[in-house]
Design a protein around this motif. Structure first.
Motif, PDB file in Angstrom:
ATOM      1  N   ASP A  52     -45.146  31.916  46.224  1.00 24.73           N
ATOM      2  CA  ASP A  52     -44.754  30.045  45.842  1.00 24.73           C
ATOM      3  C   ASP A  52     -46.077  29.434  45.044  1.00 24.73           C
ATOM      4  O   ASP A  52     -46.246  29.419  43.419  1.00 24.73           O
ATOM      5  CB  ASP A  52     -44.178  29.651  46.538  1.00 24.73           C
ATOM      6  CG  ASP A  52     -42.775  29.924  46.681  1.00 24.73           C
ATOM      7  OD1 ASP A  52     -42.337  30.748  46.106  1.00 24.73           O
ATOM      8  OD2 ASP A  52     -42.500  29.065  47.533  1.00 24.73           O
ATOM      9  N   MET A  53     -47.180  29.601  45.283  1.00 17.82           N
ATOM     10  CA  MET A  53     -47.976  29.086  45.226  1.00 17.82           C
ATOM     11  C   MET A  53     -48.796  29.989  43.569  1.00 17.82           C
ATOM     12  O   MET A  53     -49.361  29.229  42.266  1.00 17.82           O
ATOM     13  CB  MET A  53     -49.713  29.445  45.788  1.00 17.82           C
ATOM     14  CG  MET A  53     -49.245  28.262  47.203  1.00 17.82           C
ATOM     15  SD  MET A  53     -50.100  27.871  48.474  1.00 17.82           S
ATOM     16  CE  MET A  53     -50.824  29.489  49.059  1.00 17.82           C
ATOM     17  N   ARG A  54     -48.602  31.290  43.716  1.00  9.63           N
ATOM     18  CA  ARG A  54     -49.466  31.858  42.964  1.00  9.63           C
ATOM     19  C   ARG A  54     -48.063  31.695  41.373  1.00  9.63           C
ATOM     20  O   ARG A  54     -48.818  31.849  40.413  1.00  9.63           O
ATOM     21  CB  ARG A  54     -50.349  33.444  42.817  1.00  9.63           C
ATOM     22  CG  ARG A  54     -50.627  33.837  44.331  1.00  9.63           C
ATOM     23  CD  ARG A  54     -51.745  33.327  43.964  1.00  9.63           C
ATOM     24  NE  ARG A  54     -52.852  33.686  42.565  1.00  9.63           N
ATOM     25  CZ  ARG A  54     -53.314  33.733  42.092  1.00  9.63           C
ATOM     26  NH1 ARG A  54     -54.141  32.400  42.188  1.00  9.63           N
ATOM     27  NH2 ARG A  54     -53.845  34.360  40.970  1.00  9.63           N
ATOM     28  N   GLY A  55     -46.963  32.091  41.940  1.00  7.46           N
ATOM     29  CA  GLY A  55     -46.120  31.397  41.102  1.00  7.46           C
ATOM     30  C   GLY A  55     -46.369  30.613  39.705  1.00  7.46           C
ATOM     31  O   GLY A  55     -46.288  30.239  39.030  1.00  7.46           O
ATOM     32  N   ALA A  56     -46.412  29.271  40.885  1.00  6.69           N
ATOM     33  CA  ALA A  56     -46.571  28.013  40.195  1.00  6.69           C
ATOM     34  C   ALA A  56     -48.405  27.997  39.632  1.00  6.69           C
ATOM     35  O   ALA A  56     -48.234  27.217  39.010  1.00  6.69           O
ATOM     36  CB  ALA A  56     -46.732  26.653  41.418  1.00  6.69           C
ATOM     37  N   TRP A  57     -49.776  28.816  39.752  1.00  8.40           N
ATOM     38  CA  TRP A  57     -50.107  28.771  39.430  1.00  8.40           C
ATOM     39  C   TRP A  57     -50.609  28.971  38.091  1.00  8.40           C
ATOM     40  O   TRP A  57     -50.170  29.176  36.672  1.00  8.40           O
ATOM     41  CB  TRP A  57     -51.584  29.602  40.002  1.00  8.40           C
ATOM     42  CG  TRP A  57     -52.473  29.665  39.606  1.00  8.40           C
ATOM     43  CD1 TRP A  57     -52.875  31.165  39.149  1.00  8.40           C
ATOM     44  CD2 TRP A  57     -53.992  28.774  38.779  1.00  8.40           C
ATOM     45  NE1 TRP A  57     -54.373  30.612  38.193  1.00  8.40           N
ATOM     46  CE2 TRP A  57     -54.843  29.737  38.246  1.00  8.40           C
ATOM     47  CE3 TRP A  57     -53.988  27.609  39.133  1.00  8.40           C
ATOM     48  CZ2 TRP A  57     -55.944  28.803  37.893  1.00  8.40           C
ATOM     49  CZ3 TRP A  57     -55.386  26.821  38.662  1.00  8.40           C
ATOM     50  CH2 TRP A  57     -55.946  27.587  38.340  1.00  8.40           C
TER      51      TRP A  57
END
Length: 636
Positions: free
Chosen positions: A211-216
């Protein structure tokens, strides 16, 4: 021993056997010795019986002492172990501290090993909960490090640059992930009581990572996506499509880089877990692509003719990345969705619409009535040349779309159905040649119709020669792009033929009346000759004024020079012959009254029609000329 010695020894031991008969001793020394031994034996038995209880008691006391000593040692050992266990439990429950990650991993590994091999003196359920707690503490640290690496401001220069994963977080994450991968899971330790809970914690941490890397990744690309959409409204269509393709390439670069990081940093490295996590990671990237493409598609659909080359260029450049998209965004992510494929279908539909609509717009331009038409370059001519000149830049996409549309199916309104299958013998090169042939024929037909709109054919002929000459020069004679390979022989013949026809119409409407005045007729009287000269120079003045109002081939110097030569060769020799035959004093005492200019002056005047320079006149005269043009149905 002899008898004397025995007697002496017997005498010395008489005190030991006071009850022994002396006579017996004296008579049998051997019996005496036996009696002594028996007495010793009896005494020893008595001593043994009296000592045995004490011996047994002392043995028991010694054994008890040893047991007590062993028990005390065991108690000390257990006490030490309990103190160590308490310290380990406190360290695990507190969680990994900065700079002490290795110590934390060692303790948790030791506790887990003790649980697996049963070497710890503690309750297995408590130990399992402790191992589970330690694993969750490590996943919390893992999530914290990933969050720090996925925050802040990405690089945002003019051109996209991949923002690298921070090395400080990576240095801590790498050994941490290696340890997390050694923790017990149901697949590797089916009987481990903490394995299901540990796997659940790792799955949650890995989902958080995705989730975090996709949002980044989406954050890194958003600025450039907005820039692509904004520039698409004003930038040249081919360049805008190329920029969109570059942006999609950047998106795939992010996806590829993130996939490599996931392989290194995923706590659960088995294929099903990786596919699920990568699918979660690329979903925001795919959503951003869909949104960006939707904005561009809406712009194209809003004005399909204006943005035809944006659609073609975007389709051509996006098609190059279909393989990479299928690999990273679909197969490795185990996603059924393929946003790029759907987007290409949408763009292709716009491309298919654009070709017949462009021809329809060309034809529609012929219906313009009630307004004024300039004798110069018409908008439909300029837009057609611009359209055809851009085709080589997107030739692959254009020919593919035309082949899909079907050879000739762009001729709407001519009994042709859109969507009909292409002819079996049509290929991409042939179909694009056919389309360009139909476009040129459509624009020439429209120009011919417009040239007949005005009340003065002479102005219409100037309009037609200007526009047909421009088409021929830009596409055939002096092309600014390599378009000749796309112009078939029939197309080139059409341009040349219509140019000759337009030139003939121009000569006929502007100079044929001049030539007719010089023609011979039955009336050869002086009055007729005077009338012919008067009529010739009056018409010449009209032609002169007309060419001040409507410039011919204004942007074609070579064409003007050639036109001047042709007109001069057509008019001047006829005038010279007529003057030589009838220009003497026989027809008038004052020839200059009727012959206002010499043949050389007429030639200079004619060449002046096509000379370079500012054609504007003084304001009053300009208003008069504009009024004349308007009355004729034309404007400058």
């Amino acid at each position: 021993m002899d008898d004397d010695t025995a007697e002496i020894e017997l005498a010395s031991n008489l005190t030991l056997l006071p009850n022994v008969n002396v006579s017996v001793v004296q008579s049998s020394p051997r019996h005496y010795v036996a009696a002594i031994l028996s007495s010793f034996d009896a005494r020893l038995v008595k001593v043994e019986k009296s000592i045995l209880p004490l011996y047994n008691a002392s043995q028991m006391l010694s054994k008890r002492g040893n047991n007590i000593e062993s028990a005390l040692q065991k108690i000390d050992e257990m006490k030490s172990n309990q103190e160590g266990i308490a310290a380990e439990e406190a360290l695990i429950l507190r969680g990994p501290q900065p700079g002490r990650l290795d110590e934390y991993k060692d303790v948790l590994g030791r506790v887990n090993a003790g649980l697996v091999f049963g070497s710890l003196d503690r309750d297995s359920r408590d130990t399992a909960r402790l191992v589970e707690t330690g694993a969750k503490k490590l996943t919390q640290l893992y999530t914290k490090l990933v969050a720090e690496a996925s925050s802040g401001a990405p690089l945002n220069g003019v051109e996209f640059q991949l923002t690298p994963f921070p090395s400080s977080q990576l240095a801590v994450l790498d050994p941490l992930v290696k340890f997390l991968r050694t923790l017990p899971l149901p697949a590797t330790h089916p009987s481990h009581p903490a394995a299901p809970a540990i796997q659940a914690a790792l799955k949650e941490a890995q989902k958080g990572y995705a989730d975090m890397r996709g949002a980044w990744g989406k954050k890194c690309l958003e600025l450039y996506a907005r820039r692509v959409v904004e520039r698409s409204e004003t930038l040249d269509g081919v360049k805008a499509g190329r920029e969109f393709g570059i942006w999609v390439s950047s998106l795939l670069t992010v996806a590829e880089a993130e996939y490599g990081l996931l392989l290194d940093l995923a706590p659960l490295s088995l294929s099903p877990f990786l596919e699920s996590s990568f699918g979660t990671l690329v979903t925001p990237l795919a959503t951003l692509f869909t949104t960006t493409l939707g904005s561009i598609s809406a712009l194209i659909k809003k004005s399909i003719n204006k943005h035809t080359f944006l659609a073609l260029s975007a389709h051509a450049h996006l098609s190059q990345y279909q393989g990479e998209w299928d690999d990273f965004m679909s197969r490795r992510a185990d996603r059924a969705e393929n946003e790029l494929k759907d987007g290409l279908h949408s763009l292709r539909a716009s491309c298919l619409r654009s070709f017949p609509e462009f021809i329809a717009d060309i034809r529609l331009a012929a219906n313009g009535k009630g307004g004024e038409f300039s004798t110069g370059l018409h908008e439909i001519t300029a837009s057609t040349v611009k359209f055809l000149e851009r085709i080589p830049e997107v030739q692959s996409a254009a020919s593919s779309a035309l082949l899909t549309l079907g050879d000739g199916n762009w001729r709407m309104g001519e009994g042709v159905q859109i969507g009909k299958a292409p002819k079996a013998d049509a290929d991409e090169n042939t179909v694009i040649e056919h389309y360009m042939f139909d476009v040129i024929n459509a624009v020439i037909s429209t120009l011919q119709t417009l040239s007949r709109t005005g009340k003065r054919p002479s102005f219409g002929s100037i309009f037609l020669i200007n526009n047909v000459s421009y088409l021929r020069a830009r596409l055939l004679i002096r092309p600014q792009v390599n378009i000749l390979p796309l112009l078939s022989k029939p197309t080139q013949d059409t341009l040349n033929s219509n140019f000759r026809t337009a030139k003939a119409a121009y000569f006929d409407s502007n100079f044929s009346p001049l030539m007719q005045t010089l023609s011979e007729d039955k009336d050869k009287g002086k009055g007729a000759i005077k009338e012919k000269f008067t009529r010739f120079f009056d018409l010449l003045e009209e032609v002169s004024e007309r060419h001040k109002l409507a410039r011919v081939l204004q942007d074609d110097r070579e064409g003007r020079e050639q036109m001047a030569d042709e007109v001069a060769k057509m008019v001047v020799p006829s005038l010279q012959r007529f003057q030589q035959k009838h220009g003497g004093k026989d027809f008038s005492r004052n020839p200059s009254k009727y012959i206002k200019m010499s043949a050389d002056e007429v030639e200079n005047l004619i060449r002046g029609f096509y000379a370079e320079g500012d054609s504007k006149v003084v304001p009053v005269a300009e208003r008069v000329q504009n009024n004349l043009l308007i009355q004729a149905g034309w404007s400058r």
